[in-house]
Design a protein around this motif. Structure first.
Motif, PDB file in Angstrom:
ATOM      1  N   ALA A  82     -33.378 109.363 -59.300  1.00 49.08           N
ATOM      2  CA  ALA A  82     -32.413 108.518 -58.997  1.00 49.08           C
ATOM      3  C   ALA A  82     -31.693 108.127 -59.971  1.00 49.08           C
ATOM      4  O   ALA A  82     -30.512 107.248 -60.090  1.00 49.08           O
ATOM      5  CB  ALA A  82     -32.960 107.382 -58.236  1.00 49.08           C
ATOM      6  N   ARG A  83     -32.070 108.383 -61.323  1.00 48.62           N
ATOM      7  CA  ARG A  83     -31.530 107.936 -62.369  1.00 48.62           C
ATOM      8  C   ARG A  83     -30.173 108.676 -62.708  1.00 48.62           C
ATOM      9  O   ARG A  83     -28.993 108.295 -63.355  1.00 48.62           O
ATOM     10  CB  ARG A  83     -32.081 108.144 -63.871  1.00 48.62           C
ATOM     11  CG  ARG A  83     -33.273 107.092 -63.903  1.00 48.62           C
ATOM     12  CD  ARG A  83     -34.065 106.920 -64.996  1.00 48.62           C
ATOM     13  NE  ARG A  83     -34.570 108.422 -65.103  1.00 48.62           N
ATOM     14  CZ  ARG A  83     -35.912 108.706 -64.823  1.00 48.62           C
ATOM     15  NH1 ARG A  83     -36.616 107.804 -64.312  1.00 48.62           N
ATOM     16  NH2 ARG A  83     -36.470 109.722 -65.284  1.00 48.62           N
ATOM     17  N   GLU A  84     -29.786 109.753 -61.937  1.00 43.00           N
ATOM     18  CA  GLU A  84     -28.600 110.473 -61.925  1.00 43.00           C
ATOM     19  C   GLU A  84     -27.422 109.989 -61.030  1.00 43.00           C
ATOM     20  O   GLU A  84     -26.403 110.673 -61.304  1.00 43.00           O
ATOM     21  CB  GLU A  84     -29.196 111.944 -61.545  1.00 43.00           C
ATOM     22  CG  GLU A  84     -29.989 112.799 -62.691  1.00 43.00           C
ATOM     23  CD  GLU A  84     -30.390 114.059 -62.146  1.00 43.00           C
ATOM     24  OE1 GLU A  84     -29.679 115.023 -62.346  1.00 43.00           O
ATOM     25  OE2 GLU A  84     -31.693 114.398 -61.731  1.00 43.00           O
ATOM     26  N   LEU A  85     -27.758 108.947 -60.256  1.00 46.87           N
ATOM     27  CA  LEU A  85     -26.848 108.321 -59.417  1.00 46.87           C
ATOM     28  C   LEU A  85     -25.547 107.673 -60.150  1.00 46.87           C
ATOM     29  O   LEU A  85     -26.019 107.341 -61.459  1.00 46.87           O
ATOM     30  CB  LEU A  85     -27.747 107.777 -58.507  1.00 46.87           C
ATOM     31  CG  LEU A  85     -28.357 108.105 -57.452  1.00 46.87           C
ATOM     32  CD1 LEU A  85     -29.283 107.054 -56.704  1.00 46.87           C
ATOM     33  CD2 LEU A  85     -27.522 109.001 -56.415  1.00 46.87           C
ATOM     34  N   PRO A  86     -24.462 107.762 -59.819  1.00 49.05           N
ATOM     35  CA  PRO A  86     -23.418 107.206 -60.580  1.00 49.05           C
ATOM     36  C   PRO A  86     -23.552 105.536 -60.641  1.00 49.05           C
ATOM     37  O   PRO A  86     -22.561 104.931 -60.111  1.00 49.05           O
ATOM     38  CB  PRO A  86     -22.156 107.629 -59.659  1.00 49.05           C
ATOM     39  CG  PRO A  86     -22.802 107.745 -58.149  1.00 49.05           C
ATOM     40  CD  PRO A  86     -24.154 108.192 -58.330  1.00 49.05           C
ATOM     41  N   ALA A 115     -24.778 101.711 -57.380  1.00 49.60           N
ATOM     42  CA  ALA A 115     -24.704 103.023 -57.100  1.00 49.60           C
ATOM     43  C   ALA A 115     -23.892 103.910 -56.233  1.00 49.60           C
ATOM     44  O   ALA A 115     -23.593 105.081 -56.669  1.00 49.60           O
ATOM     45  CB  ALA A 115     -26.283 103.470 -56.895  1.00 49.60           C
ATOM     46  N   PHE A 116     -23.646 103.232 -55.304  1.00 50.97           N
ATOM     47  CA  PHE A 116     -22.893 103.894 -54.111  1.00 50.97           C
ATOM     48  C   PHE A 116     -21.525 103.024 -53.830  1.00 50.97           C
ATOM     49  O   PHE A 116     -20.956 103.459 -52.619  1.00 50.97           O
ATOM     50  CB  PHE A 116     -23.595 103.831 -52.792  1.00 50.97           C
ATOM     51  CG  PHE A 116     -24.962 104.532 -53.057  1.00 50.97           C
ATOM     52  CD1 PHE A 116     -25.060 105.884 -52.939  1.00 50.97           C
ATOM     53  CD2 PHE A 116     -26.347 103.835 -53.312  1.00 50.97           C
ATOM     54  CE1 PHE A 116     -26.312 106.650 -53.267  1.00 50.97           C
ATOM     55  CE2 PHE A 116     -27.520 104.711 -53.323  1.00 50.97           C
ATOM     56  CZ  PHE A 116     -27.419 105.948 -53.347  1.00 50.97           C
ATOM     57  N   THR A 170     -28.232  99.749 -47.433  1.00 53.48           N
ATOM     58  CA  THR A 170     -27.038  98.782 -47.637  1.00 53.48           C
ATOM     59  C   THR A 170     -27.263  98.107 -49.073  1.00 53.48           C
ATOM     60  O   THR A 170     -28.317  97.562 -49.309  1.00 53.48           O
ATOM     61  CB  THR A 170     -26.795  97.955 -46.542  1.00 53.48           C
ATOM     62  OG1 THR A 170     -26.994  98.418 -45.362  1.00 53.48           O
ATOM     63  CG2 THR A 170     -25.357  97.107 -46.969  1.00 53.48           C
ATOM     64  N   GLU A 171     -26.367  98.532 -49.847  1.00 54.36           N
ATOM     65  CA  GLU A 171     -26.408  98.028 -51.310  1.00 54.36           C
ATOM     66  C   GLU A 171     -25.760  96.508 -51.673  1.00 54.36           C
ATOM     67  O   GLU A 171     -24.887  96.312 -50.854  1.00 54.36           O
ATOM     68  CB  GLU A 171     -25.740  98.941 -52.097  1.00 54.36           C
ATOM     69  CG  GLU A 171     -26.096  98.977 -53.678  1.00 54.36           C
ATOM     70  CD  GLU A 171     -25.631  99.860 -54.504  1.00 54.36           C
ATOM     71  OE1 GLU A 171     -26.041 100.008 -55.780  1.00 54.36           O
ATOM     72  OE2 GLU A 171     -24.794 100.691 -54.012  1.00 54.36           O
ATOM     73  N   VAL A 172     -26.698  95.613 -52.145  1.00 62.77           N
ATOM     74  CA  VAL A 172     -26.279  94.572 -52.476  1.00 62.77           C
ATOM     75  C   VAL A 172     -26.505  94.037 -53.988  1.00 62.77           C
ATOM     76  O   VAL A 172     -27.457  94.654 -54.512  1.00 62.77           O
ATOM     77  CB  VAL A 172     -27.245  93.337 -51.776  1.00 62.77           C
ATOM     78  CG1 VAL A 172     -26.692  92.013 -51.990  1.00 62.77           C
ATOM     79  CG2 VAL A 172     -26.723  93.459 -50.178  1.00 62.77           C
ATOM     80  N   ASP A 173     -25.399  93.716 -54.632  1.00 64.05           N
ATOM     81  CA  ASP A 173     -25.562  93.248 -56.014  1.00 64.05           C
ATOM     82  C   ASP A 173     -24.953  92.032 -56.195  1.00 64.05           C
ATOM     83  O   ASP A 173     -23.560  91.532 -56.257  1.00 64.05           O
ATOM     84  CB  ASP A 173     -25.070  94.319 -57.083  1.00 64.05           C
ATOM     85  CG  ASP A 173     -25.261  94.099 -58.522  1.00 64.05           C
ATOM     86  OD1 ASP A 173     -26.155  93.114 -58.739  1.00 64.05           O
ATOM     87  OD2 ASP A 173     -24.680  94.613 -59.264  1.00 64.05           O
TER      88      ASP A 173
END
Length: 391
Positions: free
Chosen positions: A45-49, A71-72, A186-189
């Motif tokens: 997963a470290r290769e994700l943008p 990441a997404f 669903t990504e949250v930051d």
């Protein structure tokens, strides 16, 4: 079980990739390569943008650095999952002539890997469902597609930051997830950290989710995720006209707008290459210099090619005007008649990757404006002098 939810962080995302690889799956997901976010096989997963976004406009695509570690949070790139499910070139058979003149034909043994797709956008999930309908339902199924599609593990990521060319809301395909999937993220930051609200959509997804390290149960994260998706729905960069697009295409066969777009269109077929639902193919036969070895290949074809409609006497659609009209009319009009759904999912790729910046939504709005103006002109012509207030 299906319906399980969890909160995971980037360590959980890394564990997700590892769990899928342990199951013998080839994990494919987005990564940065050659100044674009492309799909490629991932080993970690470290290769994700992480920390990368994109700037999109008609005919324009640029990477940009973000101020967070999302990441997404990037829109659809030049590839779709069609590249893996409905590949560009497939060898169908080969033939060899022996010293005694005997010809042996060998059918190609297609043994695709067991795929896990990480980062499927809701619009692309709808595109996969569209290709399922075209290539797996009905009397004529595509075995190459079926072997790759059956058993593929889908990890969908809801969109929280649409691009300037996105119009999935108009097509009913996003930014929230709809349809069948194995896991949804669903990504949250925010001030509470970088994390993912994960939900299982199948038994296989629930099994994988159960293995991942979890953060404490947090209803606020789920609420923040839902709100982010709702906000994204209100920030679409493009829209389709709010009319029945089938009727619009039917009523626009002789529209003047086709001449305008024909003056710009290069008939290069870029829009069909990047479209996640276009499925047309052709076959070509090749031989070596000796003539003792021959192969038949299937490859993608485009309706912009003159040879696409070539019959005895020449091609049916000789003008760029007729070929663009065919593509757009089929995509958002007669696709409904064939398959009971639209052929467009609102991803916006055809807008971004058109070298002359032709915009499918702009064309649809222009056709609708011309239709309305034509209807008004007809109404004015039928109006009698008495109704206009004249003696």
């Amino acid at each position: 079980m299906t319906g399980d939810t969890a909160i995971i962080d980037t360590a959980g995302l890394e564990a997700l990739v590892s769990a899928l690889i342990r199951r013998g799956r080839v994990v494919v997901g987005p990564t940065v390569r050659d100044d674009a976010i492309v799909l490629a096989e991932l080993t970690s997963a470290r290769e994700l943008p992480y920390g990368w976004g994109v700037e999109l406009e008609a005919g324009t695509y640029r990477l940009r650095r973000r101020t967070d570690r999302m990441a997404f949070s990037h829109s659809a790139g030049p590839q779709s999952w069609k590249y893996y499910l409905h590949p560009q070139r497939v060898r169908q058979w080969s033939a060899d002539r022996g010293p005694d003149g005997t010809v042996t034909v060998t059918e190609e043994a297609d043994r695709p890997p067991s795929y896990a797709f990480l980062g499927v956008r809701p619009c692309d999930l709808a595109a996969i469902a569209t290709q399922d309908r075209v290539l797996m339902v009905g009397p004529h199924t595509d075995d190459v597609y079926r072997r790759r599609r059956v058993g593929a593990f889908l990890v969908v990521v809801e969109c929280v930051e649409p691009g300037a060319t996105c119009f999935c809301v108009s097509m009913g395909t996003g930014p929230g997830v709809h349809g069948s999937y194995d896991l949804a993220l669903t990504e949250v930051d925010d001030e509470r950290g970088h994390r993912f609200w994960a939900r299982a959509g199948s038994e296989a997804g629930a099994e994988v989710l159960a293995e991942l390290p979890r953060l404490p149960v947090d209803a606020a994260t789920a609420d923040a995720a839902r709100q982010a998706v709702d906000r994204a729905a209100g920030r679409m960069g493009r829209t389709m006209p709010e009319v029945d697009l089938r009727d619009l295409m039917r009523d626009s066969r002789e529209a003047e707008r086709w001449n305008d777009v024909a003056a710009r269109c290069l008939t290069c077929g870029n829009c069909t290459m990047v479209c996640p639902t276009c499925y047309c193919t052709t076959t070509e036969n090749v031989t070596d210099l000796t003539g003792d070895h021959a192969e038949r290949w299937r490859r993608w074809d485009v309706c912009y090619d003159l040879d696409f409609t070539h019959m005895h006497g020449g091609p049916v659609r000789q003008s760029g005007r007729s070929r663009y009209r065919q593509w757009l009319t089929h995509k958002i009009g007669t696709w409904h008649d064939q398959f009971g759904m639209s052929g467009c999912v609102g991803c916006g790729r055809c807008i971004v990757w058109c070298p002359v910046a032709i915009d499918i939504t702009e064309e649809a709005h222009a056709l609708q404006a011309e239709r309305v103006a034509g209807a008004q002109s007809e109404a004015d012509a039928e109006e009698t002098p008495e109704r206009k207030g004249h003696p």
